[in-house]
Design a protein around this motif. Structure first.
Motif, short mmCIF file in Angstrom:
data_model
loop_
_atom_site.label_atom_id
_atom_site.label_comp_id
_atom_site.label_asym_id
_atom_site.label_seq_id
_atom_site.Cartn_x
_atom_site.Cartn_y
_atom_site.Cartn_z
N ALA A 100 36.84 77.51 57.46
CA ALA A 100 36.64 77.05 59.03
C ALA A 100 37.75 77.18 59.58
O ALA A 100 38.98 77.05 59.38
N PHE A 101 37.53 77.50 60.99
CA PHE A 101 38.71 77.73 62.04
C PHE A 101 38.23 76.95 63.27
O PHE A 101 37.25 77.04 63.52
N SER A 102 39.39 77.25 64.18
CA SER A 102 39.06 76.99 65.75
C SER A 102 38.51 78.16 66.02
O SER A 102 38.47 79.11 65.82
N ALA A 103 37.18 77.82 66.91
CA ALA A 103 36.47 78.99 67.60
C ALA A 103 36.97 79.39 68.89
O ALA A 103 36.42 80.10 69.51
N VAL A 104 38.34 78.85 69.11
CA VAL A 104 38.85 79.31 70.50
C VAL A 104 39.63 80.53 70.25
O VAL A 104 40.58 80.35 69.59
N VAL A 112 34.63 82.40 69.70
CA VAL A 112 34.39 83.49 68.89
C VAL A 112 33.05 83.34 68.06
O VAL A 112 32.55 82.24 68.35
N GLN A 113 32.53 84.36 67.58
CA GLN A 113 31.43 84.20 66.65
C GLN A 113 31.69 85.03 65.42
O GLN A 113 32.34 85.77 65.22
N TYR A 114 30.65 84.75 64.41
CA TYR A 114 30.88 85.49 63.12
C TYR A 114 29.83 86.79 63.15
O TYR A 114 28.56 86.68 63.70
N PRO A 116 27.94 89.25 60.97
CA PRO A 116 27.53 89.55 59.51
C PRO A 116 27.72 91.02 59.13
O PRO A 116 28.25 91.77 58.14
N ASP A 117 27.63 92.01 60.41
CA ASP A 117 27.64 93.42 60.15
C ASP A 117 29.05 94.04 59.86
O ASP A 117 29.33 94.95 59.10
N LEU A 118 29.96 93.30 60.36
CA LEU A 118 31.38 93.47 60.33
C LEU A 118 31.99 92.85 59.06
O LEU A 118 33.26 93.07 58.86
N GLU A 119 31.46 91.39 58.87
CA GLU A 119 32.01 90.56 57.99
C GLU A 119 33.30 89.92 58.55
O GLU A 119 34.27 90.12 57.82
N ARG A 120 33.36 89.87 59.99
CA ARG A 120 34.49 89.45 60.40
C ARG A 120 34.19 88.63 61.53
O ARG A 120 33.05 88.30 61.91
N ILE A 121 34.97 87.68 62.05
CA ILE A 121 35.05 86.78 63.11
C ILE A 121 35.32 87.59 64.54
O ILE A 121 36.23 88.62 64.43
N TRP A 122 34.51 87.79 65.39
CA TRP A 122 34.34 88.56 66.42
C TRP A 122 34.40 87.65 67.93
O TRP A 122 33.88 86.70 68.01
N CYS A 123 35.26 88.18 68.97
CA CYS A 123 35.28 87.64 69.99
C CYS A 123 34.56 88.60 71.08
O CYS A 123 35.12 89.79 71.26
N ALA A 124 33.51 88.44 71.60
CA ALA A 124 32.78 89.25 72.58
C ALA A 124 33.74 89.59 73.93
O ALA A 124 33.36 90.56 74.51
#
Ligand code: FES
Length: 163
Positions: A100-104, A112-114, A116-124
């Motif tokens: 778990a992380f801050s989503a900011v 941010v969001q997860y 699955p295709d990258l297996e990374r947390i991503w910021c749009a």
């Protein structure tokens, strides 16, 4: 000689009724306007009061929430949840670990969001990317995401601030 003005039904009797109706109409309008102004003033005072005395926020050090149910959370997925007054992200890695992380986002504060295709947390917002440990690995974010402690208690996934 013909009469130019009739004093029949609309004559003196009607004018007499208008004479008594006019003060009543003015009183009614005064009540209506007074009520509207009172309502307006009340709503303004309420807004100012809520600004001056804000509602109690949870203590930052005592944040601890059940973020999800383990059985409803498949591997390689993520979920945004409320943590205190900010968004946080819970991920379950492809290996099945919870983190778990801050989503900011540490760049300009987008959520941010997860992916699955990258297996990374991503910021749009600017294509910022963080790995499954919250480390900034691509794009403009200058720092890692703040990490939180995760404990699985029965079916509950409990997230809290790290000591
Ligand atoms: S706000 Fe997240 S990359 Fe810019």
């Amino acid at each position: 000689m013909p009469r130019l003005h009739s004093e029949g039904a609309g004559g003196v009797g009607a004018r007499g009724a208008e004479g008594t109706a006019e003060p009543a109409r003015r009183a009614f309008m005064a009540i209506l306007l007074g009520g509207g102004l009172t309502t307006l003033l009340g709503s303004m005072l309420y807004s100012v009061g809520r600004y001056v005395i804000p509602p109690e926020a949870p203590d930052a050090l005592s944040w601890k929430v059940v973020a999800a149910k383990a059985n409803d959370f498949p591997p390689n997925s993520g979920k945004i949840f409320r943590f205190g007054n900010r968004p946080a992200i819970l991920i379950r890695t492809a290996a099945g670990d919870f983190r778990a992380f801050s989503a900011v986002c540490t760049h300009l504060g987008c959520t941010v969001q997860y992916r699955p295709d990258l297996e990374r947390i991503w910021c749009a917002c600017h294509n910022g990317q963080f790995d499954i440990f919250g480390r900034n690995i691509a794009g403009p974010p200058p720092r890692p995401l703040e990490a939180f402690a995760v404990a699985v208690q029965g079916d509950d996934i409990v997230v809290s601030r790290k000591a």
